[in-house]
Scaffold this active site. Structure first.
Site, mmCIF file in Angstrom:
data_model
loop_
_atom_site.group_PDB
_atom_site.id
_atom_site.type_symbol
_atom_site.label_atom_id
_atom_site.label_comp_id
_atom_site.label_asym_id
_atom_site.label_seq_id
_atom_site.Cartn_x
_atom_site.Cartn_y
_atom_site.Cartn_z
ATOM 1 N N SER A 117 -30.459 -14.244 3.695
ATOM 2 C CA SER A 117 -30.262 -12.940 4.318
ATOM 3 C C SER A 117 -31.577 -12.150 4.328
ATOM 4 O O SER A 117 -32.576 -12.670 4.797
ATOM 5 C CB SER A 117 -29.125 -12.220 3.593
ATOM 6 N N ASP A 238 -20.724 -14.385 11.735
ATOM 7 C CA ASP A 238 -21.388 -13.342 10.951
ATOM 8 C C ASP A 238 -21.053 -11.966 11.519
ATOM 9 O O ASP A 238 -21.348 -11.672 12.669
ATOM 10 C CB ASP A 238 -22.907 -13.569 11.002
ATOM 11 N N HIS A 305 -21.049 -14.566 7.201
ATOM 12 C CA HIS A 305 -22.377 -14.377 6.629
ATOM 13 C C HIS A 305 -22.522 -15.091 5.280
ATOM 14 O O HIS A 305 -21.735 -14.863 4.361
ATOM 15 C CB HIS A 305 -22.623 -12.873 6.448
#
Ligand SMILES: *[C@@H]1O[C@H](CO)[C@@H](O)[C@H](O)[C@H]1NC(C)=O
Ligand SMILES: *[C@@H]1O[C@H](CO)[C@@H](O)[C@H](O)[C@H]1NC(C)=O
Ligand SMILES: *[C@@H]1O[C@H](CO)[C@@H](O)[C@H](O)[C@H]1NC(C)=O
Length: 406
Positions: A117, A238, A305
């Site tokens: 991320s 996501d 995600h």
């Protein structure tokens, strides 16, 4: 005798080629250690959280001898490190990572890097700004390379996240937010002309590493293009990253206030893909150069995600991470390697990591090595004969002269 020597040469060439090339062809025990690895955790996580520790020990099990370092902003307290994911000045945090990695002996020959991320764009900043020691493969999972156009929702019990969120409501482009709130430093919303103007005025992280300001830094492009591979993974479901295509460097097109309805983007909610964006077309940070040699990979993972399922893992581990280091990491070898990759991709569309690309690479390496050995042997034989002949001649000349009897 000739057949024996030829056979011996063949075996020699074959073994050098297999040892020098990629992992798939060689049994594990014969291999040198894998390339060391550096990871940078995501928002809400910390360098030595349970999840990260378990991830690191699984990797070490899968790749014996692997050295792993987890980037931390506070080596003494994991809770502090987690806090720094929300609060702090990203540029300082990247600089701290630069200083940290420069001091680790195991990394000095280069390493692979995985960013989770937001850790992905931070590691990219490391490559572009510092890159000493050098990153070989950069892998980013669900990162926000073109920033975020909306702030992610907080988990119901995540107090730190709520505190950061409340602070962000005070304004994203205030001087305070731009130097103290991490998410604000990669917030970029091209759909809102006013916010975008404030972004161009105030932002000093994502705008800087994307060379989006009035000045561009050529070092950034040079360093990023020096990667062996830049692998970007996007999660198809996501909803944390807005838009999710930011993981592949896509972003909404910039809205222009003075343009009327007619000038509007016909599809403002569809992010412009990387290869149609100015960051790529003007090659502001070296992405196009990477792409030309097949070194820019955009991979899709199925899930929300950071849900890295086994199929997603296979796209990275054993392919870009955990591969043996050959000790051929010097500048000349890298140059030859990159030239070869460019040629292979440019002519066949294959990557060295593909099976067909690997076979082709090994065949060419093998033939090249075999010819080199043959030619050198022929030269040696010639040289020996030449010297032998010369010595025979010399012997004749320097032999005892006529004897004069006085
Ligand atoms: C470009 O970036 C490098 C690495 O961060 C830095 O040393 C250099 O001063 C920068 N150059 C300019 C013109 O800003
Ligand atoms: C907006 O569009 C007009 C006309 O196309 C152009 O002259 C102007 O420079 C644009 N402004 C921005 C900020 O891109
Ligand atoms: C190979 O590279 C050249 C120069 O960059 C380009 O013009 C050409 O289209 C490329 N060929 C292929 C097959 O990609």
């Amino acid at each position: 005798m000739r057949a024996f020597i030829a056979g011996w040469l063949l075996v020699l060439a074959a073994s050098v080629v297999t040892l020098a090339s990629h992992a798939e062809a060689v049994p594990f025990s014969m291999l040198p250690k894998p390339h060391p690895l550096v990871i940078w955790h995501g928002l809400g996580d910390s360098a030595h959280s349970e999840g990260m520790e378990s991830f690191m020990s699984q990797l070490k099990e899968a790749f014996p001898g692997l050295y792993v370092h987890s980037v931390t902003q506070d080596a003494t307290s994991d809770a502090e490190d987690r806090r720094h994911g929300f609060f702090g000045h990203v540029n300082d945090q990247v600089q701290q990572a630069c200083d940290q990695l420069a001091q680790i002996d195991e990394l000095q020959g280069g390493f692979d890097a995985i960013g989770f991320s937001q850790g992905g764009q931070f590691l990219r900043a490391y490559v572009q700004r510092c890159n000493t020691p050098k990153v070989r493969n950069l892998i980013t999972f669900g990162s926000q390379h073109m920033g975020i156009a909306d702030l992610p929702a907080c988990g119901p019990t995540d107090l730190l996240c709520r505190v950061a969120e409340a602070a962000l409501r005070g304004g994203i482009y205030t001087d305070y937010a731009q130097s103290h709130l991490v998410s604000a430093q990669y917030y970029r919303n091209p759909k809102d002309p006013k916010a975008f103007a404030a972004y161009l005025d105030k932002n000093d992280f994502i705008k800087d590493i994307n060379n989006e300001g009035t000045t561009t830094n050529a070092t950034y492009a040079k360093n990023l293009a020096s990667l062996e591979n830049f692998v970007m993974l996007m999660f198809d479901k996501d909803t944390t990253v807005e838009p999710k295509q930011s993981s592949w460097f896509a972003s909404y097109s910039v809205r222009n206030q003075s343009e009327g309805e007619a000038g509007r983007d016909p599809n403002p909610n569809e992010p412009t893909p990387l290869r149609q964006s100015s960051i790529y077309l003007d090659d502001r940070i070296g992405l196009r150069k990477l792409d030309r040699r097949g070194a820019l990979k955009m991979e899709l993972c199925h899930g929300i995600h950071m849900q890295i399922d086994p199929a997603c893992q296979l796209k990275v581990f054993g392919k870009y991470v955990g591969t043996p280091s050959t000790g051929l990491d010097n500048a000349v070898a890298t140059w030859i390697d990159h030239a070869w990759r460019w040629m292979l991709y440019n002519t066949t569309g294959l990557h060295v990591e593909d099976t067909a690309g690997l076979i082709l690479t090994q065949t060419v390496l093998f033939l090249a090595l075999f010819s080199v050995i043959r030619v050198s042997l022929a030269l040696i034989v010639h040289a020996v004969r030449f010297v032998g002949r010369k010595r025979a001649d010399d012997d004749v000349q320097s032999g005892p002269g006529p004897i004069h009897l006085a």
